[in-house]
Design a protein around this motif. Structure first.
Motif, PDB file in Angstrom:
ATOM      1  N   CYS A  88     -10.584  30.940  42.827  1.00 22.86           N
ATOM      2  CA  CYS A  88      -9.368  30.681  43.603  1.00 22.86           C
ATOM      3  C   CYS A  88      -8.874  31.909  44.347  1.00 22.86           C
ATOM      4  CB  CYS A  88      -8.264  30.147  42.684  1.00 22.86           C
ATOM      5  SG  CYS A  88      -7.512  31.403  41.608  1.00 22.86           S
ATOM      6  N   GLY A  89      -9.214  33.103  43.819  1.00 25.90           N
ATOM      7  CA  GLY A  89      -8.773  34.334  44.463  1.00 25.90           C
ATOM      8  C   GLY A  89      -7.351  34.741  44.126  1.00 25.90           C
ATOM      9  N   GLU A  90      -6.677  33.963  43.288  1.00 22.30           N
ATOM     10  CA  GLU A  90      -5.254  34.220  43.051  1.00 22.30           C
ATOM     11  C   GLU A  90      -4.856  34.345  41.582  1.00 22.30           C
ATOM     12  OE1 GLU A  90      -3.449  30.995  45.122  1.00 22.30           O
ATOM     13  OE2 GLU A  90      -3.924  31.855  47.093  1.00 22.30           O
ATOM     14  N   CYS A  91      -5.669  33.870  40.677  1.00 23.76           N
ATOM     15  CA  CYS A  91      -5.262  33.856  39.264  1.00 23.76           C
ATOM     16  C   CYS A  91      -5.384  35.262  38.652  1.00 23.76           C
ATOM     17  CB  CYS A  91      -6.111  32.852  38.479  1.00 23.76           C
ATOM     18  SG  CYS A  91      -7.825  33.359  38.242  1.00 23.76           S
ATOM     19  N   CYS A 111      -9.077  36.510  38.867  1.00 24.22           N
ATOM     20  CA  CYS A 111      -9.491  36.860  40.231  1.00 24.22           C
ATOM     21  C   CYS A 111      -8.830  38.173  40.669  1.00 24.22           C
ATOM     22  CB  CYS A 111      -9.146  35.739  41.210  1.00 24.22           C
ATOM     23  SG  CYS A 111     -10.246  34.311  41.082  1.00 24.22           S
ATOM     24  N   CYS A 139     -12.640  32.933  36.766  1.00 24.54           N
ATOM     25  CA  CYS A 139     -11.475  32.334  37.430  1.00 24.54           C
ATOM     26  C   CYS A 139     -10.972  31.126  36.637  1.00 24.54           C
ATOM     27  CB  CYS A 139     -11.863  31.895  38.846  1.00 24.54           C
ATOM     28  SG  CYS A 139     -10.566  30.943  39.673  1.00 24.54           S
ATOM     29  N   ASP A 140      -9.656  31.051  36.475  1.00 25.07           N
ATOM     30  CA  ASP A 140      -9.062  29.919  35.750  1.00 25.07           C
ATOM     31  C   ASP A 140      -9.350  28.584  36.447  1.00 25.07           C
ATOM     32  OD1 ASP A 140      -7.935  31.101  33.519  1.00 25.07           O
ATOM     33  OD2 ASP A 140      -6.079  31.639  34.573  1.00 25.07           O
TER      34      ASP A 140
HETATM   35 ZN   LIG Z   1      -8.997  32.562  40.140  1.00 27.72          ZN
END
Ligand SMILES: [Zn+2]
Ligand SMILES: [Zn+2]
Length: 354
Positions: free
Chosen positions: A99-102, A105, A113-114
């Protein structure tokens, strides 16, 4: 949308049916559902060892699910939030998404990644239809896809997002430096890529261990010292190569208790063992050896998203060259036959073209 629907209403795809049975089916074409997605027209896809686990029914996948997670192709549609690639770009992608955000990441642990999903592995790994198809829907396209460097062929590029990325990851985890001694257990495509990546990282001695002569021969051509698992004595070879110490690091590219036990034997004191082969069950490990030798044990599947840039640079320069591993080139329509060939262990890497 940066493009309309410049593709057919139905696409051919290789689907799982039942253990030992896959078939080509017509499926509705994928449609963009989120702004960070892209659709790729697949030009080449690989058949992988993990596809074989699904084929054998060891990894449960729903009947009718499209398989495959190694791919190269051309972007035919992008959502509004996709910046890194555009329609018309020739791209390759990673086998998993992030996701690039968790939390993970943000740490660069994209492989954990979650919200990570894996192409072609059914509902348990995120219901992401696979790449052995004419079209592929790609979530989080900015992270998942990269442009293919100029002059890099499809057959080489499709290694970046899985097999070479995994071999490279193992070598990074092993802490290989110029002059290091490394053992690689299991010379399937990942093990052979690890041999190359270790050599590229400057390893002095790479002991390549397997029981299949053809694979030992390829490893030797890639600069390793071939060691037959049973005809030779791997432990004696590791000692011979290191003034009796054992090798600095061992990469287990098998995923079997015997391989992990041997890896712990081959490593020197305060050495590193990287288990990149798949472990899905409880196994016993001789903790006394691990503890007495003060070994570092590293595990888990590869963080291919993190390593894409250096892997692509190595492929583009030719320092990493997996092309000797491509043994079969077949049409997507012949994918059921490709699985049968792979199942009989007659191929190292099969490339399918729609
Ligand atoms: Zn992630
Ligand atoms: Zn794979």
């Amino acid at each position: 949308m940066a493009a309309g629907r410049p593709y057919a209403a139905a696409v051919r795809a290789l689907t799982f049916q039942a253990p030992g049975e896959v078939r080509i089916e017509e499926k509705p074409d994928p449609e963009l559902a989120a702004a960070d997605e892209a659709i790729v027209r697949v030009e080449a896809s690989g058949v992988c060892g993990s596809d074989l686990h699904i084929y054998h029914g060891r990894v449960p996948v729903e009947p009718g699910f499209t398989l495959g997670h190694e791919y190269v192709g051309t972007v035919v549609a992008t959502g509004d939030a996709v910046d890194a690639v555009s329609v018309g770009d020739r791209v390759l992608g990673t086998f998993s998404t992030a996701c690039g955000e968790c939390f993970f990441c943000a740490r660069g642990d994209f492989h954990k990644c979650d919200h990570g999903r894996v192409f072609g592995h059914g509902a348990t790994l995120g219901s992401l239809q696979g790449a052995q198809a004419e079209l592929l829907l790609v979530p989080h396209a900015d992270l998942t896809l990269r442009r293919v460097p100029e002059r890099l062929g499809d057959e080489v590029a499709l290694f970046a997002g899985d097999v070479m990325g995994t071999g490279y990851h193992a070598v990074v985890e092993a802490g290989v430096e110029p002059g290091s001694s490394v053992g690689v257990l299991g010379l399937g495509p990942v093990g052979l890529c690890a041999v190359q990546a270790a050599r590229a990282a400057g390893a002095g001695t790479v002991l390549a261990i397997d029981a299949v002569d053809d694979r030992l021969l390829i490893a030797e051509r890639l600069g390793a010292t071939p060691i037959h698992l049973t005809d030779d004595d791997p432990r004696a070879a590791a000692k011979r190569a290191t003034e009796g110490r054992g090798v600095d690091a061992v990469i287990d590219a098998v995923g079997h208790p015997d391989a992990l036990a041997l890896a712990c034997r081959l490593a020197r004191k305060a050495g590193t063992v990287v288990a990149i082969g798949v472990y899905a069950e409880a196994i016993e490990i001789n903790m006394a050896i691990v503890w007495i030798k003060a070994l570092t044990l590293k595990t888990g599947h590869a963080n291919v998203i993190k390593h894409l840039e250096p892997v692509l640079a190595g492929l583009a320069s030719g320092e990493l060259d997996p092309s000797p591993l491509v043994t079969h080139r077949m049409s997507l329509d012949d994918a059921p036959e490709a699985y049968a060939i792979y199942d009989r262990r007659e191929a190292l890497k099969i490339v399918l073209r729609p």
